[in-house]
Design a protein around this motif. Structure first.
Motif, PDB file in Angstrom:
ATOM      1  N   LEU A 164       2.117  26.527 -14.555  1.00 11.51           N
ATOM      2  CA  LEU A 164       0.700  26.171 -14.384  1.00 11.51           C
ATOM      3  C   LEU A 164      -0.145  26.507 -15.604  1.00 11.51           C
ATOM      4  O   LEU A 164      -1.209  25.933 -15.802  1.00 11.51           O
ATOM      5  N   MET A 165       0.337  27.421 -16.459  1.00 10.32           N
ATOM      6  CA  MET A 165      -0.397  27.720 -17.695  1.00 10.32           C
ATOM      7  C   MET A 165      -0.485  26.480 -18.586  1.00 10.32           C
ATOM      8  O   MET A 165      -1.431  26.323 -19.351  1.00 10.32           O
ATOM      9  N   ILE A 166       0.532  25.617 -18.487  1.00 10.93           N
ATOM     10  CA  ILE A 166       0.504  24.372 -19.254  1.00 10.93           C
ATOM     11  C   ILE A 166      -0.010  23.248 -18.358  1.00 10.93           C
ATOM     12  O   ILE A 166      -1.030  22.622 -18.655  1.00 10.93           O
ATOM     13  N   HIS A 167       0.673  23.018 -17.257  1.00 11.31           N
ATOM     14  CA  HIS A 167       0.362  21.836 -16.451  1.00 11.31           C
ATOM     15  C   HIS A 167      -1.082  21.825 -15.952  1.00 11.31           C
ATOM     16  O   HIS A 167      -1.754  20.804 -15.995  1.00 11.31           O
ATOM     17  N   LYS A 168      -1.560  22.961 -15.455  1.00 10.14           N
ATOM     18  CA  LYS A 168      -2.886  22.972 -14.832  1.00 10.14           C
ATOM     19  C   LYS A 168      -3.939  23.577 -15.749  1.00 10.14           C
ATOM     20  O   LYS A 168      -5.001  23.009 -15.945  1.00 10.14           O
ATOM     21  N   SER A 169      -3.611  24.755 -16.318  1.00  5.40           N
ATOM     22  CA  SER A 169      -4.649  25.454 -17.081  1.00  5.40           C
ATOM     23  C   SER A 169      -4.938  24.782 -18.423  1.00  5.40           C
ATOM     24  O   SER A 169      -5.940  25.104 -19.062  1.00  5.40           O
ATOM     25  N   CYS A 170      -4.086  23.832 -18.838  1.00  2.28           N
ATOM     26  CA  CYS A 170      -4.380  23.114 -20.092  1.00  2.28           C
ATOM     27  C   CYS A 170      -5.757  22.459 -20.000  1.00  2.28           C
ATOM     28  O   CYS A 170      -6.458  22.347 -20.996  1.00  2.28           O
ATOM     29  N   HIS A 171      -6.154  22.046 -18.782  1.00  3.03           N
ATOM     30  CA  HIS A 171      -7.499  21.477 -18.590  1.00  3.03           C
ATOM     31  C   HIS A 171      -8.561  22.502 -18.988  1.00  3.03           C
ATOM     32  O   HIS A 171      -9.523  22.176 -19.684  1.00  3.03           O
ATOM     33  N   CYS A 172      -8.369  23.738 -18.507  1.00  6.27           N
ATOM     34  CA  CYS A 172      -9.379  24.783 -18.724  1.00  6.27           C
ATOM     35  C   CYS A 172      -9.368  25.237 -20.179  1.00  6.27           C
ATOM     36  O   CYS A 172     -10.427  25.424 -20.784  1.00  6.27           O
ATOM     37  N   PHE A 173      -8.155  25.407 -20.740  1.00  5.31           N
ATOM     38  CA  PHE A 173      -8.075  25.837 -22.143  1.00  5.31           C
ATOM     39  C   PHE A 173      -8.706  24.760 -23.041  1.00  5.31           C
ATOM     40  O   PHE A 173      -9.405  25.073 -24.002  1.00  5.31           O
ATOM     41  N   ASP A 174      -8.441  23.497 -22.696  1.00  2.00           N
ATOM     42  CA  ASP A 174      -9.029  22.422 -23.495  1.00  2.00           C
ATOM     43  C   ASP A 174     -10.556  22.461 -23.403  1.00  2.00           C
ATOM     44  O   ASP A 174     -11.242  22.301 -24.412  1.00  2.00           O
ATOM     45  N   LEU A 175     -11.074  22.662 -22.181  1.00  2.00           N
ATOM     46  CA  LEU A 175     -12.535  22.717 -22.022  1.00  2.00           C
ATOM     47  C   LEU A 175     -13.123  23.831 -22.882  1.00  2.00           C
ATOM     48  O   LEU A 175     -14.121  23.630 -23.579  1.00  2.00           O
ATOM     49  N   MET A 176     -12.482  24.997 -22.828  1.00  2.00           N
ATOM     50  CA  MET A 176     -13.026  26.123 -23.600  1.00  2.00           C
ATOM     51  C   MET A 176     -12.916  25.863 -25.100  1.00  2.00           C
ATOM     52  O   MET A 176     -13.849  26.151 -25.850  1.00  2.00           O
ATOM     53  N   ASN A 177     -11.781  25.296 -25.537  1.00  2.00           N
ATOM     54  CA  ASN A 177     -11.644  24.948 -26.966  1.00  2.00           C
ATOM     55  C   ASN A 177     -12.783  24.022 -27.390  1.00  2.00           C
ATOM     56  O   ASN A 177     -13.352  24.143 -28.480  1.00  2.00           O
ATOM     57  N   TRP A 178     -13.084  23.075 -26.499  1.00  2.00           N
ATOM     58  CA  TRP A 178     -14.122  22.062 -26.771  1.00  2.00           C
ATOM     59  C   TRP A 178     -15.513  22.706 -26.790  1.00  2.00           C
ATOM     60  O   TRP A 178     -16.322  22.438 -27.678  1.00  2.00           O
ATOM     61  N   PHE A 179     -15.767  23.584 -25.825  1.00  2.00           N
ATOM     62  CA  PHE A 179     -17.068  24.269 -25.769  1.00  2.00           C
ATOM     63  C   PHE A 179     -17.271  25.139 -27.015  1.00  2.00           C
ATOM     64  O   PHE A 179     -18.319  25.128 -27.634  1.00  2.00           O
ATOM     65  N   VAL A 180     -16.228  25.903 -27.332  1.00  2.00           N
ATOM     66  CA  VAL A 180     -16.360  26.918 -28.387  1.00  2.00           C
ATOM     67  C   VAL A 180     -16.310  26.282 -29.778  1.00  2.00           C
ATOM     68  O   VAL A 180     -16.901  26.768 -30.728  1.00  2.00           O
TER      69      VAL A 180
END
Ligand SMILES: NC(=O)c1ccc[n+]([C@@H]2O[C@H](COP(=O)([O-])OP(=O)(O)OC[C@H]3O[C@@H](n4cnc5c(N)ncnc54)[C@H](O)[C@@H]3O)[C@@H](O)[C@H]2O)c1
Length: 397
Positions: A164-180
């Protein structure tokens, strides 16, 4: 996600020319559902030779994206791939190398970015409404309906999904990368499997025909009569033994259902992230602390299993999204633009961006952005495994 809208809505600007699936029965079922008579293939090379293709849409299992992305690029095609781009740093490197050699384009459909509230947050951050970001606190909670689904099928094995760190949380990590808007530097994580898999007191192969149905809270009937699931999964099982309703207590499950991830970016922003895949209510909480203010976002999704079954006092008033801005001028509840459609209205906008023309300030994720989301997830996986911090630059080597 793509096929039906392409056939129904985007005929003027895009045409679906063929379907490829390793399970030919599933490709045929797609034709039936789409009410089309498209050529179907279970041999990708043959499809590439016979069809006139500009862009390949990759929507297979996460671990197999890499194979189809590389083959498509080498054949001179652009690629639009489902998230995650792939499942680890080694695959990212292969894709990047091929993209540089072929100079074709790769986009990743990180649809979360297209949710109206996420686009609003991005705009506010860009305008400096809370000054410079210092810290993000991000918690994703998947309930016992949606969350459990990742433990029913291929996602539940790390070699298929990266967990899930890749399959699901990639959405969240991408959002944070984009925000930051900076590069992630170092990640430390812990994770465990505390509800599904080995934790069950009983188990079976699948829900259909299971002797434990009456006592299992995760029992589902995935195949109501005449449902699309019958065509796509049940009637196609004979080809590949892919059970859509496999037991969530299967001992083969090797992914985490809970994880905590701490990391920081080149510009100093620090992140505290968590994922749980077994909560009673589903939702997300995000706090973004800046030098001049704070943004707080929260949502409870109405697929919460408790909400579906009983009337829970107070639930209705907490459903929906809230975005609150705290600054020296006071506290302001932000109005969130509404959008119709799946995944909080993000999918129709994403499809418009891909199939018609780029929307203003298009958030369509590039290859580099897709890679950065995978690298945070892969670093978390490696840190969970070794108990040590992982530097992103070491994954890029
Ligand atoms: N962005 C989103 O919100 C979102 C939502 C759901 C799924 N997804 C992504 O879409 C992709 C597909 O997920 P899904 O839920 O539709 O899975 P699925 O299991 O329903 O479909 C995957 C398909 O790939 C086929 N397949 C398996 N091995 C193959 C191979 N070697 N070659 C070709 N085809 C193969 C399977 O037969 C199946 O039809 C995943 O990458 C997933 O992460 C994204």
């Amino acid at each position: 996600m793509f096929a039906k809208p392409m056939v129904d809505q985007f005929k003027e600007t895009a045409s679906l020319v063929g379907l490829m699936d390793i399970n030919i029965k599933r490709a045929e079922a797609a034709n039936k559902i789409l009410k089309t008579n498209l050529p179907v293939y279970n041999d990708f090379n043959k499809a590439m030779k016979e069809l006139k293709i500009d862009t390949v849409l990759v929507a297979t299992r996460d671990s197999q994206h890499v194979e189809y992305i590389i083959k498509s690029l080498k054949a001179g095609k652009d690629v639009v791939t489902e998230k995650p781009l792939c499942i680890d740093a080694a695959q990212c490197k292969k894709i990047l190398k091929t993209q540089k050699e072929t100079k074709k384009k790769v986009y990743v459909t990180h649809n979360y970015r297209y949710q109206p509230c996420m686009m609003l947050i991005k705009k506010m951050l860009k305008e400096g409404v809370i000054g410079d970001i210092l810290f993000i606190d991000f918690h994703e909670k998947l309930d016992r309906l949606h969350g459990a689904d990742y433990f029913r099928r291929w996602h539940r094995v790390k070699k298929n999904s990266g967990g899930l760190m890749i399959h699901k949380s990639c959405h969240c990590f991408d959002l944070m990368n984009w925000f930051v808007d900076s590069e992630p530097v170092e990640v430390v994580a812990t994770g465990d499997l505390v509800v599904y898999g080995k934790n069950g007191k009983f188990r079976s192969k699948r829900c259909r025909g299971c002797a434990h149905q009456s006592k299992c809270e995760f029992y589902v009937d995935m195949f109501p009569e005449n449902s699309e699931a019958n065509d796509l999964y049940l009637n196609a099982e004979s080809e590949d033994k892919y059970y859509r309703d496999a037991c969530v207590y299967d001992k083969e499950i090797d992914i985490e259902d809970i994880a905590n991830v701490l990391y920081y970016y080149k510009n100093g922003v620090r992140v505290d992230f968590s994922l749980m895949a077994f909560t009673t209510y589903e939702g997300i909480d995000i706090i973004i602390e800046g030098t001049k203010g704070r943004l707080e976002y929260s949502v409870i999704h109405d697929n919460s299993w408790m909400a579906g079954k009983v009337t829970v006092h107070g639930l209705a008033s907490s459903l929906g999204e809230k975005l609150v801005l705290y600054t020296s001028e006071g506290v302001k509840n932000m109005e969130i633009p509404k959008a119709e459609g799946t995944h909080g209205g993000s999918d129709p906008l994403l499809r418009k961006d891909i199939f018609i023309e780029r929307i203003p300030n298009s958030p369509l994720a590039t290859l580099e952005e897709g890679i950065n989301a995978v690298l945070v997830g892969d670093a978390a996986n490696k840190s969970i495994k070794t108990g040590k911090p992982v530097k992103i630059k070491d994954l890029r080597k």
